[in-house]
Design a protein around this motif. Sequence first.
Motif, PDB file in Angstrom:
ATOM      1  N   ALA A  80       5.744 -15.196   6.174  1.00  0.00           N
ATOM      2  CA  ALA A  80       5.254 -15.839   4.956  1.00  0.00           C
ATOM      3  C   ALA A  80       6.428 -16.068   4.009  1.00  0.00           C
ATOM      4  O   ALA A  80       7.051 -15.123   3.549  1.00  0.00           O
ATOM      5  CB  ALA A  80       4.190 -14.987   4.293  1.00  0.00           C
ATOM      6  N   GLU A  81       6.730 -17.329   3.713  1.00  0.00           N
ATOM      7  CA  GLU A  81       7.874 -17.639   2.866  1.00  0.00           C
ATOM      8  C   GLU A  81       7.532 -17.401   1.400  1.00  0.00           C
ATOM      9  O   GLU A  81       6.415 -17.649   0.960  1.00  0.00           O
ATOM     10  CB  GLU A  81       8.307 -19.092   3.082  1.00  0.00           C
ATOM     11  CG  GLU A  81       8.768 -19.374   4.487  1.00  0.00           C
ATOM     12  CD  GLU A  81       9.377 -20.748   4.630  1.00  0.00           C
ATOM     13  OE1 GLU A  81       9.559 -21.414   3.607  1.00  0.00           O
ATOM     14  OE2 GLU A  81       9.674 -21.153   5.772  1.00  0.00           O
ATOM     15  N   ARG A  82       8.528 -16.941   0.643  1.00  0.00           N
ATOM     16  CA  ARG A  82       8.357 -16.713  -0.786  1.00  0.00           C
ATOM     17  C   ARG A  82       9.432 -17.478  -1.544  1.00  0.00           C
ATOM     18  O   ARG A  82      10.537 -17.660  -1.052  1.00  0.00           O
ATOM     19  CB  ARG A  82       8.459 -15.218  -1.113  1.00  0.00           C
ATOM     20  CG  ARG A  82       7.351 -14.377  -0.495  1.00  0.00           C
ATOM     21  CD  ARG A  82       7.666 -12.904  -0.619  1.00  0.00           C
ATOM     22  NE  ARG A  82       8.931 -12.575   0.034  1.00  0.00           N
ATOM     23  CZ  ARG A  82       9.446 -11.358   0.060  1.00  0.00           C
ATOM     24  NH1 ARG A  82       8.819 -10.366  -0.542  1.00  0.00           N
ATOM     25  NH2 ARG A  82      10.583 -11.122   0.669  1.00  0.00           N
ATOM     26  N   VAL A  83       9.066 -17.895  -2.766  1.00  0.00           N
ATOM     27  CA  VAL A  83       9.994 -18.636  -3.627  1.00  0.00           C
ATOM     28  C   VAL A  83      10.052 -17.918  -4.973  1.00  0.00           C
ATOM     29  O   VAL A  83       9.017 -17.658  -5.586  1.00  0.00           O
ATOM     30  CB  VAL A  83       9.555 -20.093  -3.836  1.00  0.00           C
ATOM     31  CG1 VAL A  83      10.561 -20.841  -4.713  1.00  0.00           C
ATOM     32  CG2 VAL A  83       9.371 -20.811  -2.506  1.00  0.00           C
ATOM     33  N   VAL A  84      11.240 -17.575  -5.420  1.00  0.00           N
ATOM     34  CA  VAL A  84      11.467 -16.947  -6.720  1.00  0.00           C
ATOM     35  C   VAL A  84      12.406 -17.858  -7.506  1.00  0.00           C
ATOM     36  O   VAL A  84      13.426 -18.320  -6.968  1.00  0.00           O
ATOM     37  CB  VAL A  84      12.076 -15.536  -6.585  1.00  0.00           C
ATOM     38  CG1 VAL A  84      12.365 -14.940  -7.958  1.00  0.00           C
ATOM     39  CG2 VAL A  84      11.156 -14.639  -5.783  1.00  0.00           C
ATOM     40  N   CYS A  85      12.073 -18.137  -8.747  1.00  0.00           N
ATOM     41  CA  CYS A  85      12.876 -19.018  -9.594  1.00  0.00           C
ATOM     42  C   CYS A  85      13.692 -18.204 -10.581  1.00  0.00           C
ATOM     43  O   CYS A  85      13.222 -17.182 -11.103  1.00  0.00           O
ATOM     44  CB  CYS A  85      11.978 -19.992 -10.358  1.00  0.00           C
ATOM     45  SG  CYS A  85      10.937 -20.997  -9.296  1.00  0.00           S
ATOM     46  N   VAL A  86      14.893 -18.678 -10.856  1.00  0.00           N
ATOM     47  CA  VAL A  86      15.778 -18.056 -11.838  1.00  0.00           C
ATOM     48  C   VAL A  86      16.200 -19.132 -12.820  1.00  0.00           C
ATOM     49  O   VAL A  86      16.674 -20.199 -12.409  1.00  0.00           O
ATOM     50  CB  VAL A  86      17.012 -17.425 -11.170  1.00  0.00           C
ATOM     51  CG1 VAL A  86      17.961 -16.868 -12.233  1.00  0.00           C
ATOM     52  CG2 VAL A  86      16.600 -16.325 -10.205  1.00  0.00           C
ATOM     53  N   ALA A  87      16.052 -18.850 -14.113  1.00  0.00           N
ATOM     54  CA  ALA A  87      16.456 -19.803 -15.148  1.00  0.00           C
ATOM     55  C   ALA A  87      17.477 -19.144 -16.060  1.00  0.00           C
ATOM     56  O   ALA A  87      17.224 -18.080 -16.625  1.00  0.00           O
ATOM     57  CB  ALA A  87      15.247 -20.258 -15.962  1.00  0.00           C
ATOM     58  N   GLY A  88      18.623 -19.762 -16.179  1.00  0.00           N
ATOM     59  CA  GLY A  88      19.661 -19.247 -17.052  1.00  0.00           C
ATOM     60  C   GLY A  88      20.498 -20.379 -17.587  1.00  0.00           C
ATOM     61  O   GLY A  88      20.802 -21.334 -16.861  1.00  0.00           O
ATOM     62  N   GLY A  89      20.878 -20.294 -18.839  1.00  0.00           N
ATOM     63  CA  GLY A  89      21.646 -21.339 -19.457  1.00  0.00           C
ATOM     64  C   GLY A  89      23.104 -21.299 -19.087  1.00  0.00           C
ATOM     65  O   GLY A  89      23.557 -20.425 -18.342  1.00  0.00           O
TER      66      GLY A  89
END
Length: 914
Positions: A80-89
């Motif tokens: 089962a594939e998972r996606v995690v997002c990272v947001a940084g300036g």
Amino acid sequence: MTVTGSSGQDVAGTTGTGTGGTVCPTGTIGTAGPTGTTSTTSTTGTTGTTAAGPPVLYGREAELAAVSQLLSPAQGPLGAERVVCVAGGPGEGRSVLLARAARDFPGAAYVVGAPGRQVPWSGARALLAALAPSGAAGSRAARLARGPEGIAAALASLLPEGGRVLLCLDDFPLWDAHSRAAFTAHWRAPGRRGPVRADWLVASAPGRPLPVAAGAPLVRLPRLTRAGARALLEAVSGGRSCPAVAERLLDEAAGHPGVLAETVLRLPSGVLDGTVAPRGRLVDDGVLARVYAGLLGALPADGRRLLRVVAAACAPAEATGPAPGAPYRTEAGTALARARALRVPTEALDGLVAAGLLDRRGDTLVFPDPFLGRAAGAATGEDRGDRSPAGRPADRPATPPASPAPSASSVSSAPSAPHERHRADRLGPPPVVRARSGAARGRALLTRGFAALASGPVMDAHEAFTQAAKVLRDREPAEAADARFLAMEAAWAAGDVGACLAALDLAPAVRGTERAFAEGLRAALTVRPDQARTPLSRVVAVGSVRDEPRLLLRAGSAALVLGDVTAAARLHGRALVRARAEQRASLLPRILEHLAYAELRAGRYARAGHAAGEGLRAARATGQLNSAAHQHAVLALVASVTGDGPSVAEHAERALAIGRPHGLAQAVTLAEWALARAELGGGLAAQAAARLAPLVRPGPHGGHFALRMLAVPCFVEAAVASGRAAEARAATEEYALWAGCGLDRPAPAQLARCRALLAPRGEETGRWFGEALRRHEDGGNDFERARTLFAYGTWLRRRRRPGEARGPLRDALVTFERAAAEGWARQARAELRATGAAGGRPAEPSALAGLTPQQQRIARLVADGATNQEIAARLSLSPRTVDHHLRGVYARLQIRSRVELSALMAGAEAEARA
């Protein structure tokens, strides 16, 4: 395209892409491959030593732990594939976090950076090349990677079965569109499973949307805590910063790791260790410009320019700028007006707000990140060369000096002796500085003028534009000419002919269509139509072959002055199409304002209403209050034709509420004209004549100079019906002179109608009506022709010639119904019924509610059997006034006798009892 292994790539403050604070802040260099197979070299750039080791994060323990937990083996079944997002300036450590997560991942991990150029499928190919650096497998996988199923097949062909792999995609929104779409569809496929478990860590700067799977967790990188920032400072400076300088650095950097690291690298060693006193801020604009260079460089050119204009409007007057973390804000109207003055398209504002780079809070624009505001306002490579021949930053020495040399600014701001200071005061700034300051003052006046033209008193705008033209005349002649045209536009809206003429006195250097436009307008304003026709026709001809919105708008205005409403509507329609295609939202209200007016002049009221409604929405969206007033006035005129009394009152009231305090004579005249037409259509001729009389009167207290003559036919009709024939005759004679100029195609026909209404004998009246109808064939305004037919048919019926009256009245009714002019159609039906013709719809009892209170009282007394003399005595009126009101009642209710009125009143009373 940058492809790195698990160590990733991050350069603190030198690439502008960001860092979270590393042991090696100037960068890490690696090659593509899974974790454990790549060697990494870290260079401090301060001591000259090198060290091998993993990337180190400071103050990011919580975010790193969140990513590790979300990617832990216990978070889902195998496959089962998972996606995690990272947001940084910029500079906040987004890339280093990906590199650290890849290093700590228990299986194979790969980090792929953003593409260097937008080549279709370049992102997918780069990822697959990292998974299979050489051999036929990589080539076959690249051919497979087309769409979501192709991505799945390519991964399955390259990754070992039964393993776990982490794929880290940095700056994903900057990848090519084909790869983004394929990966996004792959992530969104429900319940995707396969022989290989692939986890995804997808990173982006704030404001760049991540179109990944719904519900994917997001890890946001905030600013560092004081403790984390202090640890980073110690690592970057090697412990050489004195305590006072360190505290000041921590305050000014406000927890931003990239800003802190870049500032330390740029500071001379003497300032850092406290032996040399710093001058000004430690975190200067040069630091911020470099840290945010990547983000600003990725913006479209118009967005970058507009962001810089907004930042300049936010910047405080004091040299030191705002305190760290202080809000960076300005009024939206001021910033947008400054942008228009500098010819910067304002249409990019919505995109900047949607991207999160700006916030719009009411009428205020705010930079959520004050550092971004300062960086946007700092000079960049677009404005000046910012690199030395050797390629390093021009404002950064190759080797920091032991003590800083005094800058030019410090020398000039602190003369060495009193006589030097006196000399500087006496002589003033050098000529170049004076020229620049003069241009800046002129542009500031332009900004003030735009703000007033959009939402303030228009003569304030005229004065600001006039002063700007004087200041810019010798420095920026093209901008000075634009300022004069803008001053003329403001004076035109105010109805000031003298100010218009003064503004059109351009410098001799102005040539081409601008000179022709000015000369033509001057001739038209001084009633020299023969001299106006040639230059204005040249402007129309040039605009007809050009697709630039500003030229089309000017050509359309010239066509309106010439009275060629067909060409004016066509040119403004083209300008509207071009402005929409170029997303120039700030131009839309003005174009739609002119288009609506052209449709009004042509008698196409439905089109005029559509254009004005759209223009009103555009004016509200862009904060152009004065344009909104004009659109309200046009909508009031349209409603006066359709017979929608409440809409006339509402739109006219709104137009007058803005137009009167702002001096918008044009909008005020249109609104008052609309109210008068509604009154005339409702049978209130005396009230309409009283309202129109000031509008057709010459002089400063009259109506707008460009509309005064256009309203005369309406005034003559109302004045004749209310017993003011002498005033009507005087206005008609002046109108005759104007109609002879040939600047309004329907004018000769309307003049003949006015003469028919004023003719003393029946034979002469009939002859003038015939002349009017003949001239209407070339007038191009069907609505005005229908009004002439209606007046002619009414005259014939009152001359007891009902058979002859029915033809003109039926033709008028058909045209009124086609134009949705229900008010006029209602009167035409009533006249047809009075001739005994079929087809006029009888009035309903509910129509009594449309009568005025006085009309209702008179109707009630008539229904009770009272004569006109008895009603006059009862209501303290003259019999003539009673007769006038009664005719209005008949017209409004489409009846022709007291018997019908009594029956209608009885029906209304029966409905009320029921």
